[in-house]
Each structure stands twice: as C-alpha cells, then as structure tokens.
Design an enzyme around this catalytic site. Structure first.
Site, PDB file in Angstrom:
ATOM      1  N   HIS A 308       0.862  -1.190   0.000  1.00 32.99           N
ATOM      2  CA  HIS A 308       0.000   0.000   0.000  1.00 32.99           C
ATOM      3  C   HIS A 308       0.895   1.236   0.000  1.00 32.99           C
ATOM      4  CE1 HIS A 308      -3.137   2.840   1.186  1.00 32.99           C
ATOM      5  NE2 HIS A 308      -3.982   1.915   0.769  1.00 32.99           N
ATOM      6  N   ASP A 366      -7.918  -5.257  -0.240  1.00 34.18           N
ATOM      7  CA  ASP A 366      -8.357  -6.109  -1.357  1.00 34.18           C
ATOM      8  C   ASP A 366      -7.996  -7.574  -1.184  1.00 34.18           C
ATOM      9  OD1 ASP A 366      -7.430  -3.282  -3.123  1.00 34.18           O
ATOM     10  OD2 ASP A 366      -9.474  -4.034  -3.023  1.00 34.18           O
TER      11      ASP A 366
HETATM   12  C1  SDX Z   1      -6.075   0.237  -2.946  1.00 37.85           C
HETATM   13  O1  SDX Z   1      -4.285   4.721  -1.946  1.00 37.85           O
HETATM   14  C2  SDX Z   1      -5.242   4.089  -1.385  1.00 37.85           C
HETATM   15  O2  SDX Z   1      -5.658   4.433  -0.287  1.00 37.85           O
HETATM   16  C3  SDX Z   1      -5.838   2.938  -2.177  1.00 37.85           C
HETATM   17  C4  SDX Z   1      -6.848   2.080  -1.442  1.00 37.85           C
HETATM   18  C5  SDX Z   1      -8.117   2.854  -1.184  1.00 37.85           C
HETATM   19  O3  SDX Z   1      -8.863   2.450  -0.268  1.00 37.85           O
HETATM   20  O4  SDX Z   1      -8.423   3.775  -1.974  1.00 37.85           O
HETATM   21  O5  SDX Z   1      -6.317   1.639  -0.203  1.00 37.85           O
HETATM   22  C6  SDX Z   1      -7.248   0.875  -2.291  1.00 37.85           C
HETATM   23  O6  SDX Z   1      -5.767   0.583  -4.058  1.00 37.85           O
HETATM   24  C7  SDX Z   1      -5.270  -0.773  -2.199  1.00 37.85           C
HETATM   25  C8  SDX Z   1      -4.006  -1.266  -2.994  1.00 37.85           C
HETATM   26  C9  SDX Z   1      -4.489  -2.350  -3.976  1.00 37.85           C
HETATM   27  N1  SDX Z   1      -3.422  -2.672  -4.924  1.00 37.85           N
HETATM   28  C10 SDX Z   1      -2.815  -3.887  -4.884  1.00 37.85           C
HETATM   29  O7  SDX Z   1      -3.020  -4.722  -4.013  1.00 37.85           O
HETATM   30  C11 SDX Z   1      -1.872  -4.140  -6.052  1.00 37.85           C
HETATM   31  C12 SDX Z   1      -0.549  -4.730  -5.534  1.00 37.85           C
HETATM   32  N2  SDX Z   1       0.129  -3.686  -4.783  1.00 37.85           N
HETATM   33  C13 SDX Z   1       1.135  -2.890  -5.482  1.00 37.85           C
HETATM   34  O8  SDX Z   1       0.833  -2.619  -6.814  1.00 37.85           O
HETATM   35  C14 SDX Z   1       1.647  -1.732  -4.657  1.00 37.85           C
HETATM   36  O9  SDX Z   1       1.874  -2.197  -3.394  1.00 37.85           O
HETATM   37  C15 SDX Z   1       0.812  -0.469  -4.557  1.00 37.85           C
HETATM   38  C16 SDX Z   1       0.502   0.102  -5.892  1.00 37.85           C
HETATM   39  C17 SDX Z   1      -0.446  -0.727  -3.817  1.00 37.85           C
HETATM   40  C18 SDX Z   1       1.632   0.571  -3.765  1.00 37.85           C
HETATM   41  O10 SDX Z   1       2.754   0.792  -4.476  1.00 37.85           O
HETATM   42  P1  SDX Z   1       3.852   1.877  -3.960  1.00 37.85           P
HETATM   43  O11 SDX Z   1       3.599   2.297  -2.570  1.00 37.85           O
HETATM   44  O12 SDX Z   1       3.935   2.918  -5.000  1.00 37.85           O
HETATM   45  O13 SDX Z   1       5.119   1.040  -3.826  1.00 37.85           O
HETATM   46  P2  SDX Z   1       6.036   0.712  -5.014  1.00 37.85           P
HETATM   47  O14 SDX Z   1       5.196   0.283  -6.180  1.00 37.85           O
HETATM   48  O15 SDX Z   1       6.983   1.835  -5.197  1.00 37.85           O
HETATM   49  O16 SDX Z   1       6.765  -0.554  -4.427  1.00 37.85           O
HETATM   50  C19 SDX Z   1       7.750  -0.379  -3.390  1.00 37.85           C
HETATM   51  C20 SDX Z   1       8.561  -1.647  -3.471  1.00 37.85           C
HETATM   52  C21 SDX Z   1       8.979  -1.965  -4.914  1.00 37.85           C
HETATM   53  O17 SDX Z   1      10.194  -2.672  -4.839  1.00 37.85           O
HETATM   54  P3  SDX Z   1      11.549  -1.796  -5.156  1.00 37.85           P
HETATM   55  O18 SDX Z   1      11.345  -1.188  -6.539  1.00 37.85           O
HETATM   56  O19 SDX Z   1      11.635  -0.772  -4.054  1.00 37.85           O
HETATM   57  O20 SDX Z   1      12.634  -2.852  -5.104  1.00 37.85           O
HETATM   58  O21 SDX Z   1       7.769  -2.762  -3.034  1.00 37.85           O
HETATM   59  C22 SDX Z   1       7.582  -3.669  -4.123  1.00 37.85           C
HETATM   60  C23 SDX Z   1       7.917  -2.918  -5.403  1.00 37.85           C
HETATM   61  O22 SDX Z   1       8.405  -3.810  -6.390  1.00 37.85           O
HETATM   62  N3  SDX Z   1       6.170  -4.046  -4.079  1.00 37.85           N
HETATM   63  C24 SDX Z   1       5.715  -5.278  -4.258  1.00 37.85           C
HETATM   64  C25 SDX Z   1       4.329  -5.186  -4.100  1.00 37.85           C
HETATM   65  N4  SDX Z   1       3.984  -3.912  -3.852  1.00 37.85           N
HETATM   66  C26 SDX Z   1       5.130  -3.206  -3.843  1.00 37.85           C
HETATM   67  N5  SDX Z   1       6.341  -6.441  -4.547  1.00 37.85           N
HETATM   68  C27 SDX Z   1       5.548  -7.533  -4.661  1.00 37.85           C
HETATM   69  N6  SDX Z   1       4.197  -7.534  -4.522  1.00 37.85           N
HETATM   70  C28 SDX Z   1       3.562  -6.363  -4.237  1.00 37.85           C
HETATM   71  N7  SDX Z   1       2.237  -6.358  -4.091  1.00 37.85           N
END
Ligand code: SDX
Length: 431
Positions: A308, A366
C-alpha cells in the site's frame, strides 16, 4: 487553514525563501509552497505525490505506520462493528454521527432515490452482454448528467445535496443492473422495504420466477464491506474526482472519472486481480513459486492485495475483512475453502519473508474482500463495481468539501520538462 506559526527556509542559488508551515490536528506538518514558483522561479518535483498534501481535508485520516484509519475521527474498527453504512455515509457527508431522527431522515431520502430514470434501461442495451460491469458503470454513471439536469449546478448547495443523495442511492442500482445485464437476467427494481445492503443483494440475486429472501447475516457482511471501502483520504480515484471537480465539471461526470480510475489493478481493481491470483496459485504447495516471482525484479508479477502507498504496517480494513471472511464462510458452511487456505498461508509466508518485511508489504483491503464476495455468489467482475459503489460516498464527500473550500482553484500541476528545446521545422525533402 490553521494559522501558520512556523516557517521553513529554502536556500538555493544564493536565494533564501521563507515558506510558512501549517500544523494539522494530527499527522505531519506541511510546508506551504504556494508562493515558491513566484518567489523562487522553481517547481517542486514529486511524481506520485508521495510527499505532497494536495488539499486540506477534515474527512478521513490515515496513519500508515500505526495502521490507523479514522472517518471523521472515528476508528474504522468501531464503525465496522457498531455502525451501518448509511450512518457512515451521513458521518462522512456531514461530519458528525447522526441522531436517530437525522439518520431516519437520511435513510428515507436515500431510499426514495434508489430507482433510476426508466430511460436509462436503454443505455444498457447498447453494451455487449460480456462488457465488464465497470465499463458499464463508468458509462451509465456518467450518463446520469444527461438525465438529472436539476442537480448539475455545482454552485447551488441544494443541487449539490440532491446530486450526492442520487449518487449514493443509485450506484448500487446501476451496479446491480450491470451485473444482471452481463448474465442475461432481467433487471430487478429496488425495494423500499429492504435495507441498503439487503436491497443490493436482492437486486443482484433475486429473479422474477421465485421469491428471494436476503440472509440477514450476509446483508450485515455486505453492509460492513461497504463501510470498509467508504473513504480513504486522497487515494488515486479520490484525487481524480477532486481534479475533475476543480474544473467545475458536474458531480456525475466527476464520479464517473473516479470509477474509471478505481478500475486499475493497482487500485480498486486489485480485489478482482487478487482472487484471480489466488485461483491461479491454486494450492498451498505452489505458494513459494509465486513468492519467488513477486521478488524477482525481472518479473512484473506482484502479489495482488499486498502492499500500500500509505500503510507500511497492517491495513486495519484487511484485519476486519479477514474476520468477516471466517464468519461468512462459516455461515455458508464453506469449510475447506482452498482459496481461503491459500490466502491465509500466503499471508503467513509473506509476513515471515525478509523481502516483504523489509519493504513493509502487508495484506491490504483487497486481499480478503474477494474471498467473501465470491462466497456470497458474486463473480470476480463484480468485485470492483462493489468497491466503486461503496466509495461513491467518499468521493462525493471529498468533492463537496473541495467545492466549499474558498481557496479552491482549478488543479494544474506543472512538470520537469526534459524534451527538445525550441528548433525550426524541417521540410520533408530535407529530413
Ligand atoms: C487500494 O491509496 C489508497 O488508499 C488505495 C486504497 C483505497 O482504499 O483507496 O487503499 C485501495 O488501491 C489498495 C491497494 C491495492 N493494490 C494492490 O493490491 C496491487 C498490488 N500492490 C502494489 O501494486 C503496490 O503495493 C501499490 C501500488 C499498492 C503501492 O505501491 P507503492 O507504494 O507505489 O510502492 P512501489 O510500487 O513503489 O513498491 C515499493 C517496493 C517496490 O520494490 P523496489 O522497486 O523498491 O525494489 O515494493 C515492491 C515494489 O516492487 N512491491 C511489491 C508489491 N507492492 C510493492 N512487490 C511484490 N508484490 C507487491 N504487491
């Protein structure tokens, strides 16, 4: 805006700019950079807005480190246990828990607006039966501005109020119609004798051929899911609604924009993507293979339902949802649910894995919601429409707050331009 007592000094290129700071009721202080470009001829740079407060708001507060979520100051855990979705709607819209009379009046106003204009039925006929219900919702909610001309004037407080009630009341009806249309069943009209959540279940699952009795436990679980999704500070879809609203667009168009943004798998589309992932994993013994893929930088695969932007500890909604999943599956007599088993084992393994621990990746809202919704009989394609109808009140509350903000102006971010500097046109013969 709270009176500023502190200032930040920004020093660069022999310039020193004093920037006022503002303190919130809770959370980080902010540095007010509104005069930075005028005085310093520089922009700030923050793609993804990870360090940017885009507005002042009094609606929802999140503490990502503590795993706290407050709607108008009330913890989500208490509201999920003790409140109801329409009471939460009233709280988010007007700022206080309603009295019994206020709540009864609000429930009546919403109930009396649940039907859609009969002409809107023809809108659905234009879609393919296999259209994703989110595509239908974006189209039909946006088309509400083609019907409800008496609630389009954003400068008229009464019209804003009517539009808010219409949207909260009609999005479940539209979502249910999108579902019925996708399975070739007749639309089911709303019923005023049912609660908001029971009415939604009835519109989705009843058929004219026989009576349908809504299970009160499932209605309570549905109502709780609506509450858990109602608002969430300045997330991507809420920011979309605010930006669309800042141009003066009508509320129906703004909410349609929010629905479109929510659809993405990184946002509200994650509940569908998560259940599809759990199904693809299939059995507990295949979990290590997917954990390895999630950690592989060369593999775009991510664990859907994990991570998140704000929560760097557990998502309080996921905890409530997990408890609800056990309760609903138990009620439905679904024990050995392989998907739930995979989900719980995946969560256990991930939370012990250094990669996820170091990146503070926890299950989000989710992760478990899809398991409950599937057990209730919804196809995965209906998961995000349910998120969208739940979030409509949050979008509307934030939109109303923005419209009423005297400092509000059209949103217009700038950029760090890295393209070509000016150059002259070259005739094609000389290229
Ligand atoms: C919602 O914003 C809100 O409040 C949204 C929400 C709401 O109520 O409105 O809470 C609803 O959207 C919840 C989130 C649902 N999405 C998912 O579950 C999709 C999977 N999650 C990721 O796509 C990700 O965690 C995000 C998009 C949710 C958050 O991404 P960030 O904070 O921008 O983090 P990032 O993408 O920069 O990742 C940071 C690191 C990365 O590694 P590095 O590049 O630093 O080496 O963490 C890794 C990412 O690769 N990472 C994951 C991961 N999420 C982040 N690795 C594996 N699996 C994951 N799910």
């Amino acid at each position: 805006m709270p009176e500023s007592k502190m200032t930040a000094t920004l020093t660069f290129d022999n310039k020193s700019i004093q920037l006022p700071m503002h303190s919130p009721s809770v959370g980080p202080d902010v540095i007010d950079i509104r005069k930075l470009y005028a005085e310093g001829d520089v922009f700030t740079y923050d793609p993804g807005f990870t360090s940017t407060a885009a507005c002042e708001s009094a609606i929802t507060y999140i503490d990502g480190d503590k795993g706290e979520l407050l709607y108008r100051g009330y913890p989500i855990e208490q509201l999920a246990e003790k409140s109801s979705y329409l009471e939460v709607c009233n709280l988010l819209l007007y700022g206080e828990l309603p009295t019994e009379t206020q709540l009864r009046d609000f429930v009546v106003r919403v109930t009396m607006h649940t039907m859609v204009h009969e002409q809107m039925h023809y809108f659905f006929r234009g879609f393919r039966r296999d259209s994703h219900p989110m595509a239908t919702m974006v189209g039909v909610v946006g088309a509400m501005s083609a019907f409800y001309h008496d609630s389009l004037d954003i400068n008229d407080e009464w019209q804003r109020e009517v539009a808010a009630i219409r949207l909260i009341a009609k999005t479940p009806t539209i979502a249910a119609m999108a579902y019925k249309y996708s399975i070739g069943q007749p639309f089911v009209y709303p019923r005023n004798d049912l609660s908001y959540a029971a009415n939604f279940l009835h519109m989705c699952f009843s058929v004219p051929a026989e009576p349908y009795h809504v299970n009160p436990i499932l209605a309570k679980a549905m109502d709780r899911i609506f509450t858990l999704h109602a608002d969430h500070e300045q997330n991507a879809s809420t920011s979309t609604v605010r930006l669309a609203g800042s141009s003066g667009a009508n509320p129906f168009a703004c909410i349609a924009a929010g629905i479109a943004c929510l659809w993405g798998p990184a946002h509200g589309g994650a509940n569908q993507a998560c259940l599809e992932m759990l199904r693809e994993i299939g059995t507990v013994d295949r979990i290590p293979e997917y954990i390895a893929r999630a950690k592989d930088k060369n593999d775009p695969f991510r664990l859907m339902g994990f991570g998140h932007r704000v929560y760097k500890n557990f998502d309080p909604r996921a905890k409530v949802m997990k408890e609800s999943a056990d309760e609903v599956l138990d009620l439905l007599g679904i024990h050995n649910n392989e998907t739930l088993k995979v989900a719980k084992e995946l969560e256990r393994i991930a939370l012990e894995d250094e990669y996820f621990v170091s990146k503070k990746l926890y299950p989000n809202v989710d992760f478990y919601s899809g398991i409950i919704l599937e057990a209730m009989g919804f196809p995965t394609s209906m998961f995000t429409p349910i998120f969208a109808l739940s979030r409509t009140v949050g979008w509307i509350a934030q939109w109303k707050e923005m419209i009423a903000d005297k400092d509000q102006k059209i949103g217009r971010p700038r950029q760090l331009y890295v393209g070509a500097t000016q150059r002259d046109y070259v005739d094609i013969a000389k290229r």
